[in-house]
Write an enzyme that holds these catalytic residues in place. Structure first.
Site, PDB file in Angstrom:
ATOM      1  N   GLU A  44       0.693  -1.109   0.125  1.00  0.00           N
ATOM      2  CA  GLU A  44      -0.072  -0.187   0.023  1.00  0.00           C
ATOM      3  C   GLU A  44       1.012   1.079   0.180  1.00  0.00           C
ATOM      4  OE1 GLU A  44      -3.502   2.086   2.715  1.00  0.00           O
ATOM      5  OE2 GLU A  44      -2.102   0.485   3.666  1.00  0.00           O
ATOM      6  N   LYS A 113      -9.405   3.046  -1.844  1.00  0.00           N
ATOM      7  CA  LYS A 113      -9.996   2.416  -0.537  1.00  0.00           C
ATOM      8  C   LYS A 113     -11.150   3.092  -0.043  1.00  0.00           C
ATOM      9  CE  LYS A 113      -7.140   1.892   3.910  1.00  0.00           C
ATOM     10  NZ  LYS A 113      -5.859   2.207   4.292  1.00  0.00           N
ATOM     11  N   CYS A 147      -5.668  -2.822   3.253  1.00  0.00           N
ATOM     12  CA  CYS A 147      -5.346  -2.436   4.631  1.00  0.00           C
ATOM     13  C   CYS A 147      -6.525  -2.579   5.266  1.00  0.00           C
ATOM     14  CB  CYS A 147      -4.604  -1.316   4.850  1.00  0.00           C
ATOM     15  SG  CYS A 147      -3.491  -1.204   6.354  1.00  0.00           S
TER      16      CYS A 147
END
Length: 263
Positions: A44, A113, A147
């Site tokens: 990431e 995200k 994540c």
């Protein structure tokens, strides 16, 4: 057999230094070619790290530099790339965005995200995505999340229910919570009866230490690959996608869901 050889790139990221990170990513991608993988996976926010207060000057404008780098490398070496994620600037907003390329260098998926992480102030500086992340990679249905997303099983399930066999997770997951990282990844694999391929960074930012602990987990929750802690490197695993069908045939969780009750 439908097999996929996956190279996990566990690397350090220089805080707020895109030029240095681009150079480093190119080196790591080259190293990843040694095992002749089908897919290379990056971590990431590899272009900037969590230098969120500096994004105004360092985010990748419209993601163009990252896209060019990944596309060119994929095409030149005939390898698919799950491009970790990068900080991009688009329409005066910042996003944490994943680009996926097939081995012909075509962009086959873009995902920003969806769940922004308050503990690392993402919500103060970045905008959340609003789209799913399901795609076909070498004929295999896959999904990728970033994540903090793995703490939201309903978001992962929404995508896995579309026939997804491999879930890619890219992260900068700090070391104090690495035990939870492992538990969550195993749970996502077991409950969705799928492979989970998770790549975390190593090294230290100004406020966080990252231990790596990148993993590949099979549909029964067994650890197929566990990368070394705190160490940069390329870690490679072969997965056999037929295991997914076998496990789903035994316990049909997707058919047994009661979606009428889930709200």
């Amino acid at each position: 057999e439908v097999t996929m050889k996956i190279a996990l790139v566990q690397m350090d990221v220089a805080h707020g230094q895109p030029a240095e990170n681009v150079k480093h990513v190119k080196e790591m991608l080259k190293r990843a070619l040694d095992d002749n993988p089908d897919v290379i996976v990056l971590p990431e926010m590899w272009n900037t790290g969590y230098a969120l207060d500096e994004l105004d000057g360092i985010a990748d404008k419209d993601g163009l530099e990252s896209q060019a780098l990944l596309s060119h490398f994929a095409r030149e070496h005939a390898v698919a790339i799950l491009g970790g994620s990068v900080a991009i600037e688009k329409d005066d907003k910042f996003y944490n965005t994943t680009y996926v390329y097939n081995k012909f260098g075509d962009l086959i998926n873009t995902y920003s995200k969806v769940h922004l992480f308050g503990l690392m102030a993402e919500d103060q500086y970045m905008s959340a995505g609003a789209k799913e992340s399901v795609f076909e990679l070498d004929g295999v249905t896959a999904a990728s999340v970033i994540c903090y997303d793995i703490r939201f099983p309903e978001w992962v399930r929404t995508q896995m229910a579309q026939g997804v066999k491999v879930l890619f997770v890219v992260a900068q997951w700090p070391e104090p919570r690495v035990q939870q990282w492992e538990i969550l990844l195993k749970a996502r694999a077991v409950e969705n009866q799928a492979f989970v391929v998770a790549v975390n960074r190593v090294g230290a930012g100004p406020e966080d230490v990252f231990s790596g602990h990148s993993m590949v987990i099979d549909p029964l929750g067994n650890v197929v690959l566990q990368a070394k802690e705190h160490e940069e490197g390329i870690f490679t695993a072969d997965i056999n996608l037929e295991e997914v069908d076998r496990v789903r045939g035994q316990i049909p969780v997707f058919e047994d869901r009661r979606t009428d009750l889930y709200h």
